[in-house]
Design a protein around this motif. Structure first.
Motif, short mmCIF file in Angstrom:
data_model
loop_
_atom_site.label_atom_id
_atom_site.label_comp_id
_atom_site.label_asym_id
_atom_site.label_seq_id
_atom_site.Cartn_x
_atom_site.Cartn_y
_atom_site.Cartn_z
N GLY A 145 -1.29 -2.62 -13.39
CA GLY A 145 -1.29 -1.19 -13.12
C GLY A 145 -1.82 -0.89 -11.72
N ILE A 146 -2.85 -1.63 -11.28
CA ILE A 146 -3.39 -1.44 -9.94
C ILE A 146 -2.35 -1.82 -8.89
CG2 ILE A 146 -5.13 -2.26 -8.30
CD1 ILE A 146 -6.31 -0.45 -10.41
N MET A 147 -1.64 -2.92 -9.11
CA MET A 147 -0.61 -3.34 -8.17
C MET A 147 0.48 -2.29 -8.04
SD MET A 147 -0.11 -7.39 -9.03
CE MET A 147 1.21 -7.54 -7.82
N MET A 148 0.83 -1.65 -9.16
CA MET A 148 1.93 -0.69 -9.15
C MET A 148 1.52 0.68 -8.64
SD MET A 148 3.70 -1.66 -12.81
CE MET A 148 4.86 -0.29 -12.69
N PHE A 149 0.32 1.12 -9.01
CA PHE A 149 -0.07 2.51 -8.74
C PHE A 149 -1.29 2.64 -7.83
CE2 PHE A 149 1.82 2.37 -13.07
CZ PHE A 149 2.99 3.05 -12.76
N GLY A 150 -1.93 1.53 -7.47
CA GLY A 150 -3.10 1.58 -6.61
C GLY A 150 -4.38 1.84 -7.38
N ALA A 151 -5.49 1.96 -6.64
CA ALA A 151 -6.80 2.24 -7.23
C ALA A 151 -7.22 3.64 -6.79
CB ALA A 151 -7.84 1.21 -6.76
N PRO A 152 -7.65 4.49 -7.71
CA PRO A 152 -8.00 5.87 -7.36
C PRO A 152 -9.07 5.92 -6.27
CG PRO A 152 -8.01 5.55 -9.75
CD PRO A 152 -7.86 4.20 -9.13
N HIS A 153 -8.90 6.82 -5.32
CA HIS A 153 -9.88 7.07 -4.26
C HIS A 153 -10.04 5.86 -3.32
CE1 HIS A 153 -10.98 10.70 -6.45
NE2 HIS A 153 -11.05 9.95 -7.53
N PHE A 154 -9.12 4.89 -3.41
CA PHE A 154 -9.21 3.69 -2.60
C PHE A 154 -7.90 3.45 -1.86
CE2 PHE A 154 -11.36 -0.79 -2.74
CZ PHE A 154 -11.04 -0.99 -1.42
N PRO A 166 5.44 4.96 -0.55
CA PRO A 166 6.66 5.33 -1.27
C PRO A 166 7.84 4.45 -0.89
CG PRO A 166 5.92 7.11 0.20
CD PRO A 166 4.87 6.07 0.22
N LEU A 167 7.87 3.95 0.36
CA LEU A 167 8.94 3.06 0.81
C LEU A 167 8.35 1.70 1.14
CD1 LEU A 167 10.88 5.50 3.19
CD2 LEU A 167 11.36 4.98 0.79
#
Length: 389
Positions: free
Chosen positions: A116-125, A130-131
């Protein structure tokens, strides 16, 4: 909820007059960095506040949160950061470690969260671009990455008082690598006005994160050259009697890999831990030589003191002593390949608690806080392998 002070930590409130300075050295390691936050909490409760904090990568972020806040707010700001970047997605409650009954399930949960981190990142980090640069490459160095770190800049500006950090009450240093020259650079409050870019540069690990521009030059993560700021601190002048807490997130010791995932983890451990051992061994030998010549210098006849080679050696001689307390995170078997980017709340709490407990154990040994004799010069301590698995 933060780690509550233990009776053991409260017992060991230390008088710091034994050493001229206390230094906190924070290595890089991504999500493992919450271990360092637990370390700092225990040190603060023991009255071992650093005079100097130096960091690489995530260690630079933790260092800024410490140096950029008053003593009574530092643990609070560290927790605020780590809780922010480990916020569960969509508000889903996280599974606590006690709710996971075996290593297989623990590993599966960790890897799912890491995906999930790889796909959507880490909040506030950091957030994914998008591309993808694979299909839409940018000619701009600060855009050439899978993730955008603008959220980290906003987080640092919110949690770090940069006026306080630059005021000099606590010395602050971070390391990064010049992309074009491959030269290692340290940004230090004795020579630079530190801003968010210096901290982000120290953690700009490609290809995940882009190079960071500072004064027309571009920098990548300092861990590409050296993942520990130990050498920078020990080579700085004037030399002082030093109590150094070196907080490493990658263990030099490990098992023979049994699959490709374990091989990748072991490769990272070797890459990011080896410079620490080399720097420590080199310093121990060099300081013994400095002490030996400082002692010999007192007995040299006056007619030799003006010789150029004696003057050169005299400039390097000193009788300063140092204790290096090495606290090294010892990863659990279930953490696996994703341990440096698995920013779940559960894992963050595990790392934080491990760092806290390791400090309490280390400072319960009185010799850690006692100066070595002049002949010994440098004393090192390492209890990394005694925390039960």
């Amino acid at each position: 909820m933060g780690t509550e002070p233990s009776p053991e930590a409260k017992q060991f409130r230390v008088e710091r007059s034994r050493f001229e300075q206390t230094v906190l050295l924070l290595q890089g390691g991504g999500a493992l960095g919450s271990y360092q936050a637990g370390v700092y909490q225990a040190l603060a409760e023991a009255n071992l506040h650093p005079d100097w904090v130096a960091g690489i990568s995530i260690g630079a972020v933790n260092a800024a949160l410490i140096a950029g806040n008053p003593a009574e707010k530092r643990v609070e700001r560290l927790r605020e950061f780590w809780e922010a970047v480990s916020t569960p997605p969509l508000g889903v409650p996280y599974l606590k470690s006690v709710d996971i009954k075996d290593d297989f399930t623990h590993r599966l949960v960790n890897q799912t969260r890491a995906l999930g981190i790889m796909m959507f990142g880490a909040p506030h980090f950091f957030t994914p671009r998008p591309l993808s640069p694979v299909f839409w490459p940018s000619p701009d160095a600060d855009q050439l990455s899978f993730y955008d770190v603008a959220p980290l800049k906003a987080t640092l500006e919110r949690l770090v008082d940069f006026d306080r950090l630059n005021a000099g009450a606590m010395r602050f240093s971070v390391g990064a690598v010049n992309v074009k020259t491959a030269n290692f650079a340290y940004f230090d409050t004795t020579t630079h006005r530190i801003g968010p870019a210096h901290i982000i540069a120290s953690g700009s690990l490609p290809p995940g994160f882009p190079a960071t521009e500072i004064d027309g030059e571009y920098y990548w993560d300092g861990g590409l050259v050296s993942n520990t700021p130990l050498q920078w601190v020990l080579d700085s002048r004037p030399r002082l009697d030093t109590l150094a807490f070196q907080i490493d997130l990658w263990s030099a010791h490990g098992k023979l890999p049994r699959n490709l995932g374990e091989a990748d983890v072991r490769q990272k451990e070797i890459q990011f831990s080896s410079r620490t051992r080399a720097a420590t061994d080199q310093y121990k030998r060099a300081q013994k030589l400095r002490i030996a010549f400082a002692s010999l210098l007192k007995d040299l006849p006056a007619e030799l003191l003006d010789r150029p080679e004696v003057k050169m050696l005299a400039a390097e001689a000193d009788e300063k002593v140092c204790n290096i307390v090495q606290l090294i995170y010892n990863a659990q078997n279930y953490e696996g390949i994703a341990k440096d980017f698995e920013f779940s709340r559960r894992t963050m709490e595990e790392h934080w608690a491990a760092g806290y407990e390791d400090v309490v154990r280390a400072i319960s040994h009185p010799e850690v806080l006692q100066q070595p004799d002049k002949l010994e010069g440098v004393r090192t301590f390492d209890w990394a392998h005694y925390r039960p698995q």
